[in-house]
Design an enzyme around this catalytic site. Sequence first.
Site, PDB file in Angstrom:
ATOM      1  N   MET A   1       0.856  -1.192   0.000  1.00  0.00           N
ATOM      2  CA  MET A   1       0.000   0.000   0.000  1.00  0.00           C
ATOM      3  C   MET A   1       0.892   1.242   0.000  1.00  0.00           C
ATOM      4  O   MET A   1       0.450   2.342   0.353  1.00  0.00           O
ATOM      5  CB  MET A   1      -0.943  -0.013   1.199  1.00  0.00           C
ATOM      6  CG  MET A   1      -1.915  -1.194   1.151  1.00  0.00           C
ATOM      7  SD  MET A   1      -3.471  -0.907   1.977  1.00  0.00           S
ATOM      8  CE  MET A   1      -2.938  -0.665   3.653  1.00  0.00           C
ATOM      9  N   GLY A   2       2.168   1.065  -0.397  1.00  0.00           N
ATOM     10  CA  GLY A   2       3.067   2.210  -0.532  1.00  0.00           C
ATOM     11  C   GLY A   2       3.616   2.710   0.785  1.00  0.00           C
ATOM     12  O   GLY A   2       3.558   2.028   1.804  1.00  0.00           O
TER      13      GLY A   2
ATOM     14  N   ASP B   1       2.298  -8.920   9.450  1.00  0.00           N
ATOM     15  CA  ASP B   1       0.845  -9.109   9.347  1.00  0.00           C
ATOM     16  C   ASP B   1       0.585 -10.607   9.311  1.00  0.00           C
ATOM     17  O   ASP B   1       0.172 -11.159   8.282  1.00  0.00           O
ATOM     18  CB  ASP B   1       0.329  -8.423   8.089  1.00  0.00           C
ATOM     19  CG  ASP B   1       0.546  -6.920   8.162  1.00  0.00           C
ATOM     20  OD1 ASP B   1      -0.074  -6.281   9.021  1.00  0.00           O
ATOM     21  OD2 ASP B   1       1.353  -6.396   7.377  1.00  0.00           O
TER      22      ASP B   1
ATOM     23  N   HIS C   1       9.307  -3.506   3.345  1.00  0.00           N
ATOM     24  CA  HIS C   1       8.932  -3.746   1.946  1.00  0.00           C
ATOM     25  C   HIS C   1      10.177  -4.048   1.106  1.00  0.00           C
ATOM     26  O   HIS C   1      10.162  -4.934   0.253  1.00  0.00           O
ATOM     27  CB  HIS C   1       8.260  -2.505   1.343  1.00  0.00           C
ATOM     28  CG  HIS C   1       6.991  -2.088   2.003  1.00  0.00           C
ATOM     29  ND1 HIS C   1       6.868  -0.918   2.716  1.00  0.00           N
ATOM     30  CD2 HIS C   1       5.777  -2.687   2.059  1.00  0.00           C
ATOM     31  CE1 HIS C   1       5.639  -0.799   3.160  1.00  0.00           C
ATOM     32  NE2 HIS C   1       4.950  -1.863   2.796  1.00  0.00           N
TER      33      HIS C   1
HETATM   34  O1  PAF Z   1      -0.054  -5.679   3.701  1.00  0.00           O
HETATM   35  C1  PAF Z   1      -0.479  -4.782   2.939  1.00  0.00           C
HETATM   36  O2  PAF Z   1       0.197  -3.785   2.659  1.00  0.00           O
HETATM   37  C2  PAF Z   1      -1.869  -4.925   2.330  1.00  0.00           C
HETATM   38  O3  PAF Z   1      -2.747  -5.523   3.217  1.00  0.00           O
HETATM   39  C3  PAF Z   1      -1.858  -5.656   0.984  1.00  0.00           C
HETATM   40  C4  PAF Z   1      -1.393  -7.092   1.118  1.00  0.00           C
HETATM   41  C5  PAF Z   1      -0.955  -4.921  -0.016  1.00  0.00           C
HETATM   42  C6  PAF Z   1      -3.278  -5.679   0.399  1.00  0.00           C
HETATM   43  O4  PAF Z   1      -3.776  -4.405   0.221  1.00  0.00           O
END
Ligand code: PAF
Length: 280
Positions: A30-31, A150, A37
């Site tokens: 989600m940026g 998560d 990331h």
């Molecule tokens: O973990 C995230 O950033 C979001 O839940 C995902 C997996 C990109 C889905 O929108």
Amino acid sequence: MNVVTTIADMRTLAESHRKKGRTIGFVPTMGFLHEGHLSLMREARKSCDIVVVSIFVNPTQFGPGEDFDRYPRDEKGDREKCEAEGIDVLFIPSAAEMYPPGDSVSVPVEGIADILEGASRPGHFRGVATVVARLFTIVGPHKAFFGQKDFQQTVVIERMATGLNMDVKIVVLPTVREQDGLAMSSRNSYLRADERRAAASLYRALSEGEGLIRSGVGAASKLKRAMRAVLEKEAGIEIDYLEIVDPESLVSLREIEHRAVLLVAARIGRTRLIDNVLIL
Ligand code: PAF
């Protein structure tokens, strides 16, 4: 780096790579990209020919009154980070195309999506599974990379991919932490200085639980008490849940014998944070 903003262009590009026999690694985000990331992108880079990153702040996974509108966004910074990581394709779809008018399809994952995060955030995982299923269908990755931070999300996505017979390998990578243990998250940017200090107690509590398990304590009630005590030392932390569950079924454990995951969700000021440690 190819920056693609339409579903049709993303499909065409992915299809041409697959036709040439190239493997596609996919990192959905989600940026507001951080080291967590980037660690997923680096792992994708190691094992796949083409790395696709998506940035989409998915409205359907936010409940009413949650932080969709103020969710941090930095498209320029994110593009630069992806360039620096040697990403091949950055996919930035629009909400209008991802959720066209009249759209009535969603992907509920029953049971495990309704407990823990799902109980606190009704509908959250339906939104996650729906957008991830759509992104998988568009990108057609061989592997998709997610962070263990998560934890429940990774279990829901595994179940969704298996249940829909999707030919994609879900790769889960360890949580990347700040020096004081705080799990990296885009939402950390909401924290004021005093809240940021208090936030480190989430990992301290989890580490306390892990230490006790390693020293032979097996009773979940005792472990939870000890973890709760660490959090309660810190003013301004409101515990949402503190749980010890089986990593596959997410069923609450009374006695830790083998594998377990310690999970915490807490509110610090206006910010809700989650974290976990996996005991193997
Ligand atoms: O973990 C995230 O950033 C979001 O839940 C995902 C997996 C990109 C889905 O929108």
